[in-house]
Design a protein around this motif. Structure first.
Motif, PDB file in Angstrom:
ATOM      1  N   ALA A 173      -9.119   0.804  14.815  1.00 45.55           N
ATOM      2  CA  ALA A 173      -7.807   0.157  14.807  1.00 45.55           C
ATOM      3  C   ALA A 173      -6.773   1.111  14.251  1.00 45.55           C
ATOM      4  N   ALA A 174      -5.538   0.946  14.693  1.00 47.92           N
ATOM      5  CA  ALA A 174      -4.413   1.718  14.171  1.00 47.92           C
ATOM      6  C   ALA A 174      -3.353   0.748  13.689  1.00 47.92           C
ATOM      7  N   PHE A 175      -2.710   1.089  12.585  1.00 51.64           N
ATOM      8  CA  PHE A 175      -1.692   0.192  12.059  1.00 51.64           C
ATOM      9  C   PHE A 175      -0.589   0.967  11.347  1.00 51.64           C
ATOM     10  N   ARG A 176       0.613   0.415  11.426  1.00 50.47           N
ATOM     11  CA  ARG A 176       1.726   0.898  10.616  1.00 50.47           C
ATOM     12  C   ARG A 176       1.688   0.143   9.289  1.00 50.47           C
ATOM     13  N   TYR A 177       2.176   0.772   8.242  1.00 51.95           N
ATOM     14  CA  TYR A 177       2.129   0.124   6.940  1.00 51.95           C
ATOM     15  C   TYR A 177       3.259   0.610   6.046  1.00 51.95           C
ATOM     16  N   THR A 178       3.605  -0.246   5.112  1.00 49.80           N
ATOM     17  CA  THR A 178       4.441   0.129   3.977  1.00 49.80           C
ATOM     18  C   THR A 178       3.728  -0.373   2.742  1.00 49.80           C
ATOM     19  N   LEU A 179       3.567   0.495   1.759  1.00 48.87           N
ATOM     20  CA  LEU A 179       2.868   0.144   0.531  1.00 48.87           C
ATOM     21  C   LEU A 179       3.859   0.106  -0.625  1.00 48.87           C
ATOM     22  N   LYS A 180       3.848  -0.993  -1.375  1.00 49.43           N
ATOM     23  CA  LYS A 180       4.740  -1.150  -2.521  1.00 49.43           C
ATOM     24  C   LYS A 180       3.937  -1.550  -3.759  1.00 49.43           C
ATOM     25  N   ASP A 181       4.549  -1.348  -4.927  1.00 49.85           N
ATOM     26  CA  ASP A 181       3.937  -1.849  -6.152  1.00 49.85           C
ATOM     27  C   ASP A 181       4.551  -3.200  -6.495  1.00 49.85           C
ATOM     28  N   GLU A 182       4.206  -3.731  -7.667  1.00 47.66           N
ATOM     29  CA  GLU A 182       4.673  -5.073  -8.047  1.00 47.66           C
ATOM     30  C   GLU A 182       6.187  -5.152  -8.191  1.00 47.66           C
ATOM     31  N   SER A 183       6.827  -4.043  -8.496  1.00 46.38           N
ATOM     32  CA  SER A 183       8.285  -4.043  -8.664  1.00 46.38           C
ATOM     33  C   SER A 183       9.017  -3.931  -7.331  1.00 46.38           C
ATOM     34  N   GLY A 184       8.265  -3.710  -6.253  1.00 46.91           N
ATOM     35  CA  GLY A 184       8.891  -3.542  -4.952  1.00 46.91           C
ATOM     36  C   GLY A 184       9.165  -2.086  -4.587  1.00 46.91           C
ATOM     37  N   LYS A 185       8.802  -1.175  -5.465  1.00 50.77           N
ATOM     38  CA  LYS A 185       8.998   0.255  -5.182  1.00 50.77           C
ATOM     39  C   LYS A 185       8.061   0.701  -4.074  1.00 50.77           C
ATOM     40  N   ILE A 186       8.588   1.415  -3.077  1.00 53.96           N
ATOM     41  CA  ILE A 186       7.765   1.917  -1.983  1.00 53.96           C
ATOM     42  C   ILE A 186       6.967   3.121  -2.465  1.00 53.96           C
ATOM     43  N   LEU A 187       5.654   3.017  -2.352  1.00 52.37           N
ATOM     44  CA  LEU A 187       4.753   4.081  -2.768  1.00 52.37           C
ATOM     45  C   LEU A 187       4.348   4.978  -1.608  1.00 52.37           C
ATOM     46  N   ASP A 188       4.295   4.419  -0.423  1.00 51.00           N
ATOM     47  CA  ASP A 188       3.854   5.166   0.753  1.00 51.00           C
ATOM     48  C   ASP A 188       4.221   4.365   2.002  1.00 51.00           C
ATOM     49  N   SER A 189       4.375   5.073   3.116  1.00 47.45           N
ATOM     50  CA  SER A 189       4.707   4.404   4.365  1.00 47.45           C
ATOM     51  C   SER A 189       4.276   5.265   5.540  1.00 47.45           C
ATOM     52  N   SER A 190       3.802   4.624   6.586  1.00 42.90           N
ATOM     53  CA  SER A 190       3.441   5.374   7.797  1.00 42.90           C
ATOM     54  C   SER A 190       4.678   5.956   8.459  1.00 42.90           C
ATOM     55  N   ASN A 191       5.858   5.472   8.105  1.00 40.20           N
ATOM     56  CA  ASN A 191       7.097   6.040   8.651  1.00 40.20           C
ATOM     57  C   ASN A 191       7.283   7.486   8.212  1.00 40.20           C
ATOM     58  N   ASP A 192       6.621   7.858   7.105  1.00 35.86           N
ATOM     59  CA  ASP A 192       6.733   9.215   6.592  1.00 35.86           C
ATOM     60  C   ASP A 192       5.650  10.131   7.155  1.00 35.86           C
ATOM     61  N   ARG A 193       4.856   9.622   8.075  1.00 37.01           N
ATOM     62  CA  ARG A 193       3.734  10.382   8.614  1.00 37.01           C
ATOM     63  C   ARG A 193       3.886  10.569  10.117  1.00 37.01           C
ATOM     64  N   ASP A 194       2.857  11.150  10.736  1.00 39.91           N
ATOM     65  CA  ASP A 194       2.919  11.457  12.160  1.00 39.91           C
ATOM     66  C   ASP A 194       2.849  10.219  13.040  1.00 39.91           C
ATOM     67  N   GLY A 195       2.357   9.131  12.498  1.00 40.17           N
ATOM     68  CA  GLY A 195       2.207   7.919  13.286  1.00 40.17           C
ATOM     69  C   GLY A 195       1.349   6.919  12.547  1.00 40.17           C
ATOM     70  N   PRO A 196       0.941   5.838  13.212  1.00 44.81           N
ATOM     71  CA  PRO A 196       0.101   4.824  12.570  1.00 44.81           C
ATOM     72  C   PRO A 196      -1.201   5.425  12.047  1.00 44.81           C
ATOM     73  N   LEU A 197      -1.766   4.782  11.041  1.00 42.86           N
ATOM     74  CA  LEU A 197      -3.049   5.185  10.490  1.00 42.86           C
ATOM     75  C   LEU A 197      -4.169   4.594  11.332  1.00 42.86           C
ATOM     76  N   GLU A 198      -5.112   5.420  11.746  1.00 44.12           N
ATOM     77  CA  GLU A 198      -6.246   4.973  12.544  1.00 44.12           C
ATOM     78  C   GLU A 198      -7.508   5.035  11.686  1.00 44.12           C
ATOM     79  N   TYR A 199      -8.345   4.025  11.788  1.00 41.80           N
ATOM     80  CA  TYR A 199      -9.571   4.002  10.986  1.00 41.80           C
ATOM     81  C   TYR A 199     -10.680   3.280  11.742  1.00 41.80           C
ATOM     82  N   LEU A 200     -11.915   3.527  11.331  1.00 35.67           N
ATOM     83  CA  LEU A 200     -13.080   2.843  11.890  1.00 35.67           C
ATOM     84  C   LEU A 200     -13.426   1.685  10.976  1.00 35.67           C
ATOM     85  N   HIS A 201     -13.324   0.471  11.495  1.00 40.76           N
ATOM     86  CA  HIS A 201     -13.542  -0.702  10.653  1.00 40.76           C
ATOM     87  C   HIS A 201     -15.008  -0.796  10.243  1.00 40.76           C
ATOM     88  N   GLY A 202     -15.216  -1.027   8.946  1.00 43.93           N
ATOM     89  CA  GLY A 202     -16.561  -1.170   8.418  1.00 43.93           C
ATOM     90  C   GLY A 202     -17.170   0.119   7.911  1.00 43.93           C
TER      91      GLY A 202
END
Length: 204
Positions: A9-38
């Motif tokens: 599966a591939a997915f776009r993401y935005t990661l934030k902490d409890e304060s709402g600060k953005i820690l990471d985002s797929s927008n800053d990368r080459d494209g969606p993150l792809e991974y093998l489930h399991g």
């Protein structure tokens, strides 16, 4: 097709902490993150929540430390004699090395202090102890190939191990879990082992 065991599966993401600060985002990368489930390519809490999702579906996910990058461990803060580190040049706070912990495991360590001939390093993941908040959108789901299933990660063009250089962490672990030689982005997500008499090896 929905995300299931042994699907890629591939997915776009935005990661934030409890304060709402953005820690990471797929927008800053080459494209969606792809991974093998399991296959453990991504943190358990996020992988569990993606199960059953399909292309176009969006979701907000909260991941507690136990299902993310764990909790801080005092034993991962170590002090190493400067003379034991085979590195030419000054060692300053913020530099990254790989070193063995007391159990023989290899961790990425960040230099936090250099004083009195010793180098103090912290091997805790930068997001250890942090509750994580993801906003995700699934962009692709497909059956994994036999090779991908056997090797435990997706295969991507231009990378011999399939690693996507993903480290929300800013910190040190290649999500493919392999020994990578594909650090094309100059990042710090290569997986390696010691290399000198202290067990440390500077990230190249």
């Amino acid at each position: 097709m929905k995300i299931k065991e042994k699907s890629v599966a591939a997915f776009r993401y935005t990661l934030k902490d409890e304060s709402g600060k953005i820690l990471d985002s797929s927008n800053d990368r080459d494209g969606p993150l792809e991974y093998l489930h399991g296959a453990g390519n991504i943190i358990p809490g996020l992988e569990r929540e993606l199960l059953g999702m399909e292309v176009g579906e969006k979701k907000s996910v909260k991941v507690e430390p136990a299902d993310g990058y764990g909790f801080r461990r005092s034993e991962l803060v170590i002090s190493v004699p400067r003379t034991n580190i085979e590195f030419d040049g000054d060692i300053v706070p913020g530099m990254r090395f790989h070193a063995e912990d007391g159990d023989g495991g290899v961790h990425a360590f960040v230099v936090v202090d250099v004083a009195n001939g010793n180098v103090k390093m912290d091997g805790n993941h930068p997001l250890a102890g942090v509750t994580l908040f993801f906003d995700v959108e699934i962009t692709d789901v497909r059956e994994a190939t036999a090779r991908e299933i056997a090797e435990g990660h997706p295969h991507m063009e231009g990378c011999s191990c399939g690693c996507h250089h993903h480290h929300h962490d800013g910190g040190g672990e290649c999500k493919c879990g392999g020994k990578c030689d594909c650090d094309n982005d100059g990042g710090d997500d290569d997986c390696c082992g010691g290399g000198c008499n202290c067990g440390c090896e500077h990230d190249r």
